[in-house]
Motif scaffolding. Structure first.
Motif, PDB file in Angstrom:
ATOM      1  N   ASP A   3       0.782  -1.235   0.000  1.00 11.99           N
ATOM      2  CA  ASP A   3       0.000   0.000   0.000  1.00 11.99           C
ATOM      3  C   ASP A   3       0.819   1.293   0.000  1.00 11.99           C
ATOM      4  N   ASP A   4       1.991   1.278   0.604  1.00 12.80           N
ATOM      5  CA  ASP A   4       2.748   2.515   0.793  1.00 12.80           C
ATOM      6  C   ASP A   4       3.666   2.844  -0.376  1.00 12.80           C
ATOM      7  N   ILE A   5       3.125   2.873  -1.563  1.00 13.36           N
ATOM      8  CA  ILE A   5       3.922   3.160  -2.746  1.00 13.36           C
ATOM      9  C   ILE A   5       3.542   4.540  -3.270  1.00 13.36           C
ATOM     10  N   THR A   6       4.575   5.312  -3.625  1.00  8.89           N
ATOM     11  CA  THR A   6       4.315   6.608  -4.231  1.00  8.89           C
ATOM     12  C   THR A   6       4.942   6.621  -5.617  1.00  8.89           C
ATOM     13  N   GLY A   7       4.291   7.280  -6.518  1.00  3.81           N
ATOM     14  CA  GLY A   7       4.790   7.391  -7.880  1.00  3.81           C
ATOM     15  C   GLY A   7       4.840   8.852  -8.295  1.00  3.81           C
ATOM     16  N   THR A   8       5.902   9.215  -8.972  1.00  8.87           N
ATOM     17  CA  THR A   8       6.040  10.569  -9.494  1.00  8.87           C
ATOM     18  C   THR A   8       6.194  10.465 -11.004  1.00  8.87           C
TER      19      THR A   8
ATOM     20  N   VAL B 191       6.702  12.818 -14.409  1.00  6.53           N
ATOM     21  CA  VAL B 191       7.020  14.145 -14.928  1.00  6.53           C
ATOM     22  C   VAL B 191       6.927  14.075 -16.448  1.00  6.53           C
ATOM     23  N   LEU B 192       6.078  14.913 -17.012  1.00  8.05           N
ATOM     24  CA  LEU B 192       5.903  14.991 -18.461  1.00  8.05           C
ATOM     25  C   LEU B 192       6.543  16.290 -18.940  1.00  8.05           C
ATOM     26  N   SER B 193       7.278  16.200 -20.034  1.00  6.87           N
ATOM     27  CA  SER B 193       7.898  17.409 -20.573  1.00  6.87           C
ATOM     28  C   SER B 193       8.005  17.291 -22.085  1.00  6.87           C
ATOM     29  N   HIS B 194       8.395  18.372 -22.687  1.00  4.04           N
ATOM     30  CA  HIS B 194       8.550  18.429 -24.143  1.00  4.04           C
ATOM     31  C   HIS B 194       9.969  18.890 -24.421  1.00  4.04           C
ATOM     32  N   GLU B 195      10.772  18.021 -25.069  1.00  2.00           N
ATOM     33  CA  GLU B 195      12.166  18.347 -25.358  1.00  2.00           C
ATOM     34  C   GLU B 195      12.481  18.084 -26.820  1.00  2.00           C
ATOM     35  N   ARG B 196      13.094  19.021 -27.460  1.00  2.00           N
ATOM     36  CA  ARG B 196      13.547  18.870 -28.840  1.00  2.00           C
ATOM     37  C   ARG B 196      12.477  18.287 -29.762  1.00  2.00           C
ATOM     38  N   GLY B 197      11.260  18.755 -29.619  1.00  2.24           N
ATOM     39  CA  GLY B 197      10.183  18.310 -30.496  1.00  2.24           C
ATOM     40  C   GLY B 197       9.598  16.953 -30.145  1.00  2.24           C
ATOM     41  N   LYS B 198      10.010  16.369 -29.026  1.00  2.59           N
ATOM     42  CA  LYS B 198       9.489  15.065 -28.614  1.00  2.59           C
ATOM     43  C   LYS B 198       8.919  15.165 -27.211  1.00  2.59           C
ATOM     44  N   ASP B 199       8.040  14.229 -26.897  1.00  2.00           N
ATOM     45  CA  ASP B 199       7.457  14.169 -25.563  1.00  2.00           C
ATOM     46  C   ASP B 199       8.292  13.244 -24.688  1.00  2.00           C
ATOM     47  N   LYS B 200       8.521  13.676 -23.463  1.00  6.62           N
ATOM     48  CA  LYS B 200       9.345  12.894 -22.537  1.00  6.62           C
ATOM     49  C   LYS B 200       8.519  12.560 -21.306  1.00  6.62           C
ATOM     50  N   ILE B 201       8.612  11.307 -20.872  1.00  4.17           N
ATOM     51  CA  ILE B 201       7.944  10.880 -19.649  1.00  4.17           C
ATOM     52  C   ILE B 201       8.977  10.252 -18.730  1.00  4.17           C
ATOM     53  N   GLU B 202       8.979  10.692 -17.476  1.00  3.54           N
ATOM     54  CA  GLU B 202       9.862  10.142 -16.457  1.00  3.54           C
ATOM     55  C   GLU B 202       8.972   9.624 -15.330  1.00  3.54           C
ATOM     56  N   ILE B 203       9.131   8.354 -14.988  1.00  6.71           N
ATOM     57  CA  ILE B 203       8.342   7.752 -13.920  1.00  6.71           C
ATOM     58  C   ILE B 203       9.288   7.230 -12.850  1.00  6.71           C
ATOM     59  N   THR B 204       9.046   7.612 -11.610  1.00  7.24           N
ATOM     60  CA  THR B 204       9.812   7.115 -10.476  1.00  7.24           C
ATOM     61  C   THR B 204       8.841   6.538  -9.464  1.00  7.24           C
TER      62      THR B 204
ATOM     63  N   THR C 146      12.930   1.481  -1.952  1.00  2.12           N
ATOM     64  CA  THR C 146      13.385   0.844  -3.181  1.00  2.12           C
ATOM     65  C   THR C 146      12.844   1.670  -4.339  1.00  2.12           C
ATOM     66  N   LEU C 147      13.750   2.196  -5.156  1.00  2.00           N
ATOM     67  CA  LEU C 147      13.341   3.073  -6.253  1.00  2.00           C
ATOM     68  C   LEU C 147      13.386   2.335  -7.583  1.00  2.00           C
ATOM     69  N   PHE C 148      12.359   2.548  -8.373  1.00  2.00           N
ATOM     70  CA  PHE C 148      12.302   2.059  -9.745  1.00  2.00           C
ATOM     71  C   PHE C 148      12.095   3.286 -10.613  1.00  2.00           C
ATOM     72  N   ARG C 149      12.856   3.374 -11.722  1.00  2.00           N
ATOM     73  CA  ARG C 149      12.773   4.573 -12.552  1.00  2.00           C
ATOM     74  C   ARG C 149      12.829   4.200 -14.021  1.00  2.00           C
TER      75      ARG C 149
ATOM     76  N   LYS D 222       9.091  -0.889 -19.150  1.00  2.00           N
ATOM     77  CA  LYS D 222      10.441  -0.851 -18.587  1.00  2.00           C
ATOM     78  C   LYS D 222      10.409  -1.112 -17.083  1.00  2.00           C
ATOM     79  N   LEU D 223       9.463  -0.467 -16.404  1.00  2.00           N
ATOM     80  CA  LEU D 223       9.349  -0.655 -14.956  1.00  2.00           C
ATOM     81  C   LEU D 223       9.009  -2.103 -14.617  1.00  2.00           C
ATOM     82  N   ALA D 224       8.075  -2.693 -15.346  1.00  2.00           N
ATOM     83  CA  ALA D 224       7.701  -4.091 -15.099  1.00  2.00           C
ATOM     84  C   ALA D 224       8.901  -5.011 -15.323  1.00  2.00           C
ATOM     85  N   ASN D 225       9.680  -4.739 -16.368  1.00  2.00           N
ATOM     86  CA  ASN D 225      10.888  -5.540 -16.624  1.00  2.00           C
ATOM     87  C   ASN D 225      11.917  -5.384 -15.513  1.00  2.00           C
ATOM     88  N   GLN D 226      12.089  -4.163 -15.007  1.00  2.00           N
ATOM     89  CA  GLN D 226      13.022  -3.947 -13.901  1.00  2.00           C
ATOM     90  C   GLN D 226      12.604  -4.755 -12.684  1.00  2.00           C
TER      91      GLN D 226
END
Length: 177
Positions: free
Chosen positions: A33-38, A40-53, A59-62, A80-84
């Protein structure tokens, strides 16, 4: 799982937020139950970027993805997260056997043709720590042509690390006591 979604130079909206929460919800089966997710969505060089932590009691997964389509990026990052999680299942079980934040019964055993490589230290190095400020540490790092540099921060009286980030900027890591 408690998820925080933010945008940097990116406008989030209801459907996108719902999609992110739904996709990350699929990973709930791995955690307590005690899981937090962050996210961050951004736009860089004409592409969309997603960062999930994801933080599961320390224990950090990113995962990070840069794509033309943000929805495709979400799928790739969640995969990627599921594979990690499944890749490091054995190591996590040893390390967090009594941790209720991780549910190992839902993690699939990964089939590996080769034996898992043993983590070994191939080189040890010791050095003197001398007090310096961050700018001085960056200068030392650049002169040594390294990607990071460990130093004693004169301002905080603690060990710190400066490192070179993508794009040529710098980052600073400092311990929290």
């Amino acid at each position: 799982m408690k998820i925080t979604i933010t945008g940097k130079n990116f406008r989030t909206y209801g459907k996108l937020n719902e999609t992110i929460e739904k996709k990350l919800g699929k990973l709930d089966k791995y955690f307590g139950d005690d899981i937090t997710g962050t996210v961050v969505l951004s736009h860089e060089r004409g592409k969309d970027k997603i960062e999930i932590t994801l933080n599961a009691k320390g224990t950090l997964f990113r995962a990070e993805e840069l794509t033309d389509d943000i929805y495709e990026g979400i799928d790739l990052a969640v995969d990627k997260l599921a594979n990690q999680i499944t890749k490091f299942r054995g190591k996590l079980r040893k390390r967090y056997n009594d941790n209720k934040a991780l549910k190992f019964e839902f993690m699939e055993e990964q089939e590996i043709d080769e034996e898992e490589p043993e983590t070994t230290v191939v080189r040890e190095k010791s050095f003197d720590l001398r007090p310096m400020d961050v700018e001085e540490a960056i200068l030392e790092m650049e002169m040594l042509e390294h990607d990071f540099f460990v130093f004693m921060n004169a301002d905080t009286d603690s060990v710190a690390v400066v490192y070179k980030r993508k794009g040529g900027k710098y980052g600073l890591l400092e311990p929290r006591y």
